[in-house]
Design a protein around this motif. Structure first.
Motif, PDB file in Angstrom:
ATOM      1  N   HIS A  84       0.831  -1.201   0.000  1.00 43.47           N
ATOM      2  CA  HIS A  84       0.000   0.000   0.000  1.00 43.47           C
ATOM      3  C   HIS A  84       0.869   1.256   0.000  1.00 43.47           C
ATOM      4  O   HIS A  84       1.995   1.244   0.503  1.00 43.47           O
ATOM      5  CB  HIS A  84      -0.921   0.015   1.228  1.00 43.47           C
ATOM      6  CG  HIS A  84      -1.812  -1.182   1.319  1.00 43.47           C
ATOM      7  ND1 HIS A  84      -2.151  -1.783   2.517  1.00 43.47           N
ATOM      8  CD2 HIS A  84      -2.433  -1.914   0.354  1.00 43.47           C
ATOM      9  CE1 HIS A  84      -2.940  -2.817   2.279  1.00 43.47           C
ATOM     10  NE2 HIS A  84      -3.124  -2.913   0.986  1.00 43.47           N
ATOM     11  N   ILE A  85       0.324   2.346  -0.529  1.00 41.90           N
ATOM     12  CA  ILE A  85       1.030   3.623  -0.531  1.00 41.90           C
ATOM     13  C   ILE A  85       0.960   4.278   0.844  1.00 41.90           C
ATOM     14  O   ILE A  85       1.953   4.796   1.358  1.00 41.90           O
ATOM     15  CB  ILE A  85       0.412   4.598  -1.571  1.00 41.90           C
ATOM     16  CG1 ILE A  85       0.466   4.005  -2.985  1.00 41.90           C
ATOM     17  CG2 ILE A  85       1.129   5.959  -1.535  1.00 41.90           C
ATOM     18  CD1 ILE A  85       1.840   3.883  -3.580  1.00 41.90           C
ATOM     19  N   LEU A  86      -0.248   4.239   1.458  1.00 41.37           N
ATOM     20  CA  LEU A  86      -0.497   4.968   2.706  1.00 41.37           C
ATOM     21  C   LEU A  86      -1.018   4.041   3.809  1.00 41.37           C
ATOM     22  O   LEU A  86      -1.479   2.936   3.544  1.00 41.37           O
ATOM     23  CB  LEU A  86      -1.565   6.055   2.473  1.00 41.37           C
ATOM     24  CG  LEU A  86      -1.401   7.000   1.302  1.00 41.37           C
ATOM     25  CD1 LEU A  86      -2.637   7.892   1.197  1.00 41.37           C
ATOM     26  CD2 LEU A  86      -0.141   7.853   1.467  1.00 41.37           C
ATOM     27  N   HIS A  87      -1.014   4.553   5.023  1.00 37.56           N
ATOM     28  CA  HIS A  87      -1.706   3.910   6.145  1.00 37.56           C
ATOM     29  C   HIS A  87      -3.188   4.285   6.051  1.00 37.56           C
ATOM     30  O   HIS A  87      -3.729   4.957   6.927  1.00 37.56           O
ATOM     31  CB  HIS A  87      -1.140   4.427   7.478  1.00 37.56           C
ATOM     32  CG  HIS A  87       0.226   3.916   7.802  1.00 37.56           C
ATOM     33  ND1 HIS A  87       0.448   2.787   8.549  1.00 37.56           N
ATOM     34  CD2 HIS A  87       1.443   4.399   7.474  1.00 37.56           C
ATOM     35  CE1 HIS A  87       1.745   2.587   8.685  1.00 37.56           C
ATOM     36  NE2 HIS A  87       2.374   3.547   8.034  1.00 37.56           N
ATOM     37  N   GLY A  88      -3.839   3.863   4.982  1.00 40.66           N
ATOM     38  CA  GLY A  88      -5.216   4.253   4.731  1.00 40.66           C
ATOM     39  C   GLY A  88      -6.229   3.176   5.056  1.00 40.66           C
ATOM     40  O   GLY A  88      -5.984   2.293   5.884  1.00 40.66           O
ATOM     41  N   VAL A  89      -7.368   3.241   4.390  1.00 43.55           N
ATOM     42  CA  VAL A  89      -8.480   2.335   4.664  1.00 43.55           C
ATOM     43  C   VAL A  89      -8.081   0.876   4.448  1.00 43.55           C
ATOM     44  O   VAL A  89      -8.349   0.011   5.292  1.00 43.55           O
ATOM     45  CB  VAL A  89      -9.694   2.685   3.769  1.00 43.55           C
ATOM     46  CG1 VAL A  89     -10.799   1.654   3.936  1.00 43.55           C
ATOM     47  CG2 VAL A  89     -10.217   4.084   4.091  1.00 43.55           C
ATOM     48  N   GLU A  90      -7.420   0.595   3.313  1.00 42.54           N
ATOM     49  CA  GLU A  90      -7.049  -0.793   3.014  1.00 42.54           C
ATOM     50  C   GLU A  90      -6.053  -1.333   4.039  1.00 42.54           C
ATOM     51  O   GLU A  90      -6.134  -2.499   4.440  1.00 42.54           O
ATOM     52  CB  GLU A  90      -6.446  -0.892   1.602  1.00 42.54           C
ATOM     53  CG  GLU A  90      -7.371  -0.464   0.485  1.00 42.54           C
ATOM     54  CD  GLU A  90      -8.630  -1.313   0.404  1.00 42.54           C
ATOM     55  OE1 GLU A  90      -8.532  -2.541   0.599  1.00 42.54           O
ATOM     56  OE2 GLU A  90      -9.711  -0.748   0.149  1.00 42.54           O
TER      57      GLU A  90
END
Length: 259
Positions: A84-90
């Protein structure tokens, strides 16, 4: 002797050509970094998992399914590395799935997504700039990020700031689903007097968003910019193709072991 496993978690893609060029290459880099570990793959997008199964007969695990299989295979020590690119939803969903299965293993370590520290931003910017034409007074380079409703969406603005801080003044970062959008970048492009624009995805894979929302023939960034009078070039190359980006993911997995 403990049996060790490496689970590489990606959002996923239904485009098999970019899957081989990006996700597979990251997996290969991680396998090379951890030669004593059995490699497993999981996608977080159930829609993509379904498409691959129905269209191509490919069986891809969800995170929960992969961990269940690892436990059944006798894996006791696990490294989980997201692409993943970010510490986001996924990434949040992935961590929640890991929590529900953690008790089945002696140890489970989780690596960080691509942009997790200030140093990550600097490394990512330099790795991309090393392989891309970062623009000129005549031509801007615009990266298309995905964008998210998660608070980490501010990472995209921070990323552009780091490009500026590193001296890449003709690089812009927008998102297809959040802020900043192309509409917010357009006035800045016009003010600078650029004649041309190069578009490239700031996504691990060059999949649907890159092919359709960025470079498509209808309702795309390319079409919008052409209508505004810019010459437009599109580079369909996912971040997973960059060896330096693959290395950042490998470093994050190594850092997880040391925690």
């Amino acid at each position: 002797m403990q049996k060790k496993g490496l689970l590489v978690v990606s959002f996923g893609t239904s485009h098999l050509n970019t899957l081989e060029k990006t996700i597979v290459k990251i997996e290969e880099k991680l396998s090379e970094t951890f030669p004593g570990y059995v490699l497993y793959r999981a996608f977080t997008s159930k829609m993509i998992i379904r498409i691959l199964k129905e269209r191509d007969g490919m069986e891809i695990f969800t995170v929960a399914q992969a961990l269940k299989q690892m436990a059944e295979d006798g894996i006791s020590e696990v490294i989980v590395q997201p692409t993943h690119i970010l510490h986001g939803v996924e990434n949040d969903r992935m961590i929640e799935d890991i929590r529900t299965k953690a008790q089945e293993f002696v140890s489970i370590k989780v690596g960080n997504p691509l942009l997790s520290s200030t140093e990550d931003y600097r490394k990512a910017v330099e790795e991309v700039a090393e392989e891309m034409d970062t623009g000129s007074a005549e031509k801007a380079l615009i990266f298309m990020g995905h964008g998210t409703s998660h608070y980490t969406n501010s990472s995209y603005a921070a990323l552009e700031y780091v490009f500026r801080d590193k001296g890449y003044e003709h690089v812009y970062v927008g998102t297809v689903e959040a802020y900043p959008s192309l509409e917010t970048i357009l006035p800045r492009l016009k003010a600078k007097g650029y004649k041309g624009v190069c578009l490239a995805p700031f996504m691990v894979v060059s999949g649907d968003h890159a092919a359709n929302d960025m470079a498509g023939e209808e309702d795309s960034w390319k079409e919008m910019l052409l209508q505004e009078g810019f010459e437009v070039e599109c580079i369909l190359k996912g971040l997973g193709e960059y060896k330096g980006i693959q290395e950042i993911f490998a470093e994050h997995a190594k850092a997880a072991i040391r925690l």
